[in-house]
Design a protein around this motif. Structure first.
Motif, PDB file in Angstrom:
ATOM      1  N   VAL A   1       0.850  -1.187   0.000  1.00  0.00           N
ATOM      2  CA  VAL A   1       0.000   0.000   0.000  1.00  0.00           C
ATOM      3  C   VAL A   1       0.889   1.241   0.000  1.00  0.00           C
ATOM      4  CG1 VAL A   1      -1.720   1.303   1.331  1.00  0.00           C
ATOM      5  CG2 VAL A   1      -1.861  -1.210   1.207  1.00  0.00           C
ATOM      6  N   ARG A   2       0.514   2.219  -0.780  1.00  0.00           N
ATOM      7  CA  ARG A   2       1.296   3.464  -0.862  1.00  0.00           C
ATOM      8  C   ARG A   2       1.327   4.148   0.500  1.00  0.00           C
ATOM      9  NH1 ARG A   2      -2.215   7.262  -4.829  1.00  0.00           N
ATOM     10  NH2 ARG A   2      -0.671   8.806  -4.181  1.00  0.00           N
ATOM     11  N   ASP A   3       2.418   4.880   0.757  1.00  0.00           N
ATOM     12  CA  ASP A   3       2.581   5.523   2.059  1.00  0.00           C
ATOM     13  C   ASP A   3       2.821   7.033   1.946  1.00  0.00           C
ATOM     14  OD1 ASP A   3       5.105   5.619   1.032  1.00  0.00           O
ATOM     15  OD2 ASP A   3       6.046   4.454   2.642  1.00  0.00           O
ATOM     16  N   ASP A   4       2.367   7.616   0.824  1.00  0.00           N
ATOM     17  CA  ASP A   4       2.585   9.044   0.624  1.00  0.00           C
ATOM     18  C   ASP A   4       1.398   9.891   1.082  1.00  0.00           C
ATOM     19  OD1 ASP A   4       1.069   7.920  -1.438  1.00  0.00           O
ATOM     20  OD2 ASP A   4       1.633   9.488  -2.863  1.00  0.00           O
TER      21      ASP A   4
ATOM     22  N   GLN B   1      -6.016   8.220   4.067  1.00  0.00           N
ATOM     23  CA  GLN B   1      -6.055   7.054   3.189  1.00  0.00           C
ATOM     24  C   GLN B   1      -7.226   6.142   3.563  1.00  0.00           C
ATOM     25  OE1 GLN B   1      -2.727   4.199   3.423  1.00  0.00           O
ATOM     26  NE2 GLN B   1      -2.438   4.636   1.246  1.00  0.00           N
ATOM     27  N   ARG B   2      -7.413   5.922   4.847  1.00  0.00           N
ATOM     28  CA  ARG B   2      -8.537   5.094   5.297  1.00  0.00           C
ATOM     29  C   ARG B   2      -9.865   5.756   4.951  1.00  0.00           C
ATOM     30  NH1 ARG B   2     -11.685   6.967   9.228  1.00  0.00           N
ATOM     31  NH2 ARG B   2     -10.014   7.065  10.767  1.00  0.00           N
ATOM     32  N   HIS B   3      -9.932   7.076   5.140  1.00  0.00           N
ATOM     33  CA  HIS B   3     -11.163   7.804   4.825  1.00  0.00           C
ATOM     34  C   HIS B   3     -11.520   7.646   3.349  1.00  0.00           C
ATOM     35  CE1 HIS B   3     -14.215  10.930   5.305  1.00  0.00           C
ATOM     36  NE2 HIS B   3     -13.746  11.499   4.208  1.00  0.00           N
TER      37      HIS B   3
ATOM     38  N   ARG C   1      -7.487  -0.612  -5.865  1.00  0.00           N
ATOM     39  CA  ARG C   1      -6.065  -0.832  -6.151  1.00  0.00           C
ATOM     40  C   ARG C   1      -5.415   0.413  -6.738  1.00  0.00           C
ATOM     41  NH1 ARG C   1      -3.365  -6.512  -7.811  1.00  0.00           N
ATOM     42  NH2 ARG C   1      -1.212  -5.837  -7.561  1.00  0.00           N
ATOM     43  N   ARG C   2      -6.136   1.084  -7.644  1.00  0.00           N
ATOM     44  CA  ARG C   2      -5.588   2.322  -8.202  1.00  0.00           C
ATOM     45  C   ARG C   2      -5.443   3.402  -7.130  1.00  0.00           C
ATOM     46  NH1 ARG C   2      -8.925   0.617 -12.409  1.00  0.00           N
ATOM     47  NH2 ARG C   2     -10.676   1.904 -11.704  1.00  0.00           N
ATOM     48  N   LEU C   3      -6.335   3.381  -6.161  1.00  0.00           N
ATOM     49  CA  LEU C   3      -6.290   4.369  -5.096  1.00  0.00           C
ATOM     50  C   LEU C   3      -5.185   4.082  -4.085  1.00  0.00           C
ATOM     51  CD1 LEU C   3      -7.693   6.776  -3.577  1.00  0.00           C
ATOM     52  CD2 LEU C   3      -9.094   5.037  -2.429  1.00  0.00           C
ATOM     53  N   LEU C   4      -4.953   2.816  -3.782  1.00  0.00           N
ATOM     54  CA  LEU C   4      -4.110   2.459  -2.634  1.00  0.00           C
ATOM     55  C   LEU C   4      -2.747   1.872  -2.991  1.00  0.00           C
ATOM     56  CD1 LEU C   4      -6.822   0.739  -0.376  1.00  0.00           C
ATOM     57  CD2 LEU C   4      -5.914   3.060  -0.163  1.00  0.00           C
TER      58      LEU C   4
END
Length: 213
Positions: free
Chosen positions: A152-155, A161-163, A200-203
Motif C-alpha cells: 500500500v502506498r505511504d505518501d 487514506q482510510r477515509h 487498487r488504483r487508489l491504494l
C-alpha cells in the motif's frame, strides 16, 4: 444493543424475528416499518414481544448487531496483519466472498440496506455506528500493515487514506444494494472487479515511470 431479555428468546423464534424485521426495515424503511406487522408475521403476541424488547428502535439495533456479526463470521475476515501478508489477493478474495454471500443469502442484503436508511438510528452509540467504527479500525490496521510491507502506498496520511478507501467501499456498497435486483451474475462480477480495481488504483504504490517517459 442486545439485552439480556432478548438473549433469552428461543433460537427459532429469535431467528424468525431477526429475518422478518430485517426484511421489513429493508423493504419500507425505518420510519414506515411497522412493529405490529413484524409481530404478526412472526406469530407473536404484543405482550410476548415486549417481554423481550422495548421498542422498534431496540429491534432495529438488535437486527443490525446480530446479523452484522453473523455476516462477519461467514466472511471469515482475517486478522489485519495476516490479510496484509498477501494484501491484494486477500482483498479480491474478500470482495468476491462478500458478493457470493449477498447473492446467496438475501438476509445479508437486507441488513446491508439497513445501514443506509434515512432517519434510522445511526448516530453515536448505535449498532450501526459501532459496526462502522469496527470496520474502520480493522481497515486502519490492514492499511498500516500493507504500508509496512510495500503493498500500500505511504505518501498519504493513514487516516486520510482510510477515509478515502472507506468512502469508495461504502459508495460501491450502497449503489450495489440499491440496484442488486437489476444485476445478473455477470454484471455483479464486473462490478466487483471494478470495485477492486478502483481500490487498487487508489491504494497501491505509484509506479515509477520508465526512464525517458
Amino acid at each position: 444493543m442486545s439485552t439480556s431479555r432478548a438473549a433469552s428468546l428461543p433460537h427459532q423464534k429469535r431467528d424468525r424475528l431477526l429475518r422478518t424485521a430485517a426484511r421489513e426495515f429493508a423493504s419500507v424503511g425505518y420510519e414506515r416499518a411497522s412493529l405490529n406487522r413484524i409481530i404478526r408475521a412472526c406469530g407473536m403476541s404484543k405482550s410476548s414481544f415486549y417481554h423481550y424488547l422495548d421498542s422498534k428502535q431496540q429491534l432495529f439495533e438488535l437486527v443490525v448487531e446480530e446479523l452484522s456479526d453473523s455476516l462477519l463470521r461467514q466472511l471469515g475476515v482475517p486478522d489485519p496483519q495476516e490479510f496484509a501478508d498477501d494484501f491484494w489477493r486477500n482483498a479480491r478474495r474478500l470482495l468476491t466472498r462478500l458478493a457470493d454471500i449477498a447473492e446467496r443469502e438475501p438476509l445479508f442484503t437486507d441488513v446491508g440496506r439497513m445501514f443506509y436508511l434515512p432517519k434510522a438510528p445511526t448516530g453515536k452509540g448505535t449498532a450501526v455506528d459501532g459496526a462502522v467504527a469496527a470496520a474502520e479500525r480493522w481497515l486502519d490496521r490492514a492499511l498500516e500493515a500493507g504500508r509496512g510491507n510495500g503493498a500500500v502506498r505511504d505518501d498519504l496520511p493513514l487516516d486520510l487514506q482510510r477515509h478515502l478507501a472507506f468512502a469508495v467501499l461504502r459508495a460501491f456498497d450502497e449503489w450495489t444494494l440499491r440496484h442488486l435486483a437489476d444485476l445478473d451474475s455477470a454484471e455483479s462480477e464486473r462490478l466487483m472487479l471494478a470495485q477492486f480495481g478502483t481500490l487498487r488504483r487508489l491504494l497501491a504504490p505509484l509506479q515509477e515511470p520508465e526512464e525517458g517517459e
